[in-house]
Design an enzyme around this catalytic site. Sequence first.
Site, mmCIF file in Angstrom:
data_model
loop_
_atom_site.group_PDB
_atom_site.id
_atom_site.type_symbol
_atom_site.label_atom_id
_atom_site.label_comp_id
_atom_site.label_asym_id
_atom_site.label_seq_id
_atom_site.Cartn_x
_atom_site.Cartn_y
_atom_site.Cartn_z
ATOM 1 N N SER A 78 38.370 -0.128 -18.333
ATOM 2 C CA SER A 78 37.235 0.673 -17.377
ATOM 3 C C SER A 78 36.171 1.572 -18.050
ATOM 4 O O SER A 78 35.212 1.588 -17.385
ATOM 5 C CB SER A 78 38.324 1.260 -16.467
ATOM 6 O OG SER A 78 39.051 2.488 -17.265
ATOM 7 N N ASP A 109 38.253 12.982 -15.296
ATOM 8 C CA ASP A 109 39.702 12.823 -14.806
ATOM 9 C C ASP A 109 40.754 12.771 -15.708
ATOM 10 O O ASP A 109 41.938 12.391 -15.472
ATOM 11 C CB ASP A 109 39.860 11.718 -13.713
ATOM 12 C CG ASP A 109 39.710 10.125 -14.597
ATOM 13 O OD1 ASP A 109 39.502 10.226 -15.604
ATOM 14 O OD2 ASP A 109 39.866 8.984 -13.844
ATOM 15 N N HIS A 134 38.554 8.956 -18.042
ATOM 16 C CA HIS A 134 37.302 8.450 -18.003
ATOM 17 C C HIS A 134 36.173 9.601 -18.126
ATOM 18 O O HIS A 134 36.486 10.808 -18.069
ATOM 19 C CB HIS A 134 36.870 7.951 -16.511
ATOM 20 C CG HIS A 134 38.082 6.646 -16.256
ATOM 21 N ND1 HIS A 134 39.069 7.079 -15.449
ATOM 22 C CD2 HIS A 134 37.955 5.464 -16.872
ATOM 23 C CE1 HIS A 134 39.826 5.724 -15.346
ATOM 24 N NE2 HIS A 134 39.117 4.852 -16.123
#
Length: 237
Positions: free
Chosen positions: A11, A186, A189
């Site tokens: 991600s 977070d 990320h």
Amino acid sequence: MRPKIVLFGDSITEESFGEGGWGASLAHLFARWADVVLRGYSGYNTRWALKTVERAMEGVCPEGSAPPAVVTVFFGANDASLPDRRSGFQHVPLPEYQSNLRTLCVFLKERWSGTGIILITPPPIDEEGRIQNNGDGSGLPERTNESAGAYAKVCKAVAEELGLPVIDIWSIMQGCPNWEKSCLSDGLHFTPYGNKVLYEEVVKKLRDGGLSIGTLPADLPLFSSIDPNDPLKSFSN
């Protein structure tokens, strides 16, 4: 006409084309000199990446075109999920992670022998941030910085074994002031600043490998080189 830089990862790679992302910054830097190709897969670990790498790379280089100049390989954040916590289904044991990462790099080298590979370690983890943003009510994070560090160490070991450049973003980010909040949005990320940190490190590695604006030709005449008295002359070759 242009060399390709392929970004392959989870991600943090998939999101890298977002506003302020490290991939978007690379694409902007090389706008007239190279194509940056995104192959990011949110949530993936090396086990899943190994199963899908052949499909993921389909279409990167159509038949008859040159292989990529460089591929960045950025996996490990999900492999390092703790097996007995919320994200345990993403966990890959450390020895398997090492084997998978090695096999991914060997696959890419066998497919494109002249392509450079840059490994990127998993990033550090802000455990407080993970509890706040991905907690399950237990008060425990599903990832720890200690675990991420162990996977980062193995990633560096694979790079040394295969003679590949590596960006130890786990260590580099922890050298930044207030890294837990300045680099991570977070707990995992990246913030815009965290993206900038990685972007600058990738640019350094590309430059070390001979890939920079100063070394690449523009694929078509630059506006500054066009003769205003005879513009079409610049396009005759």
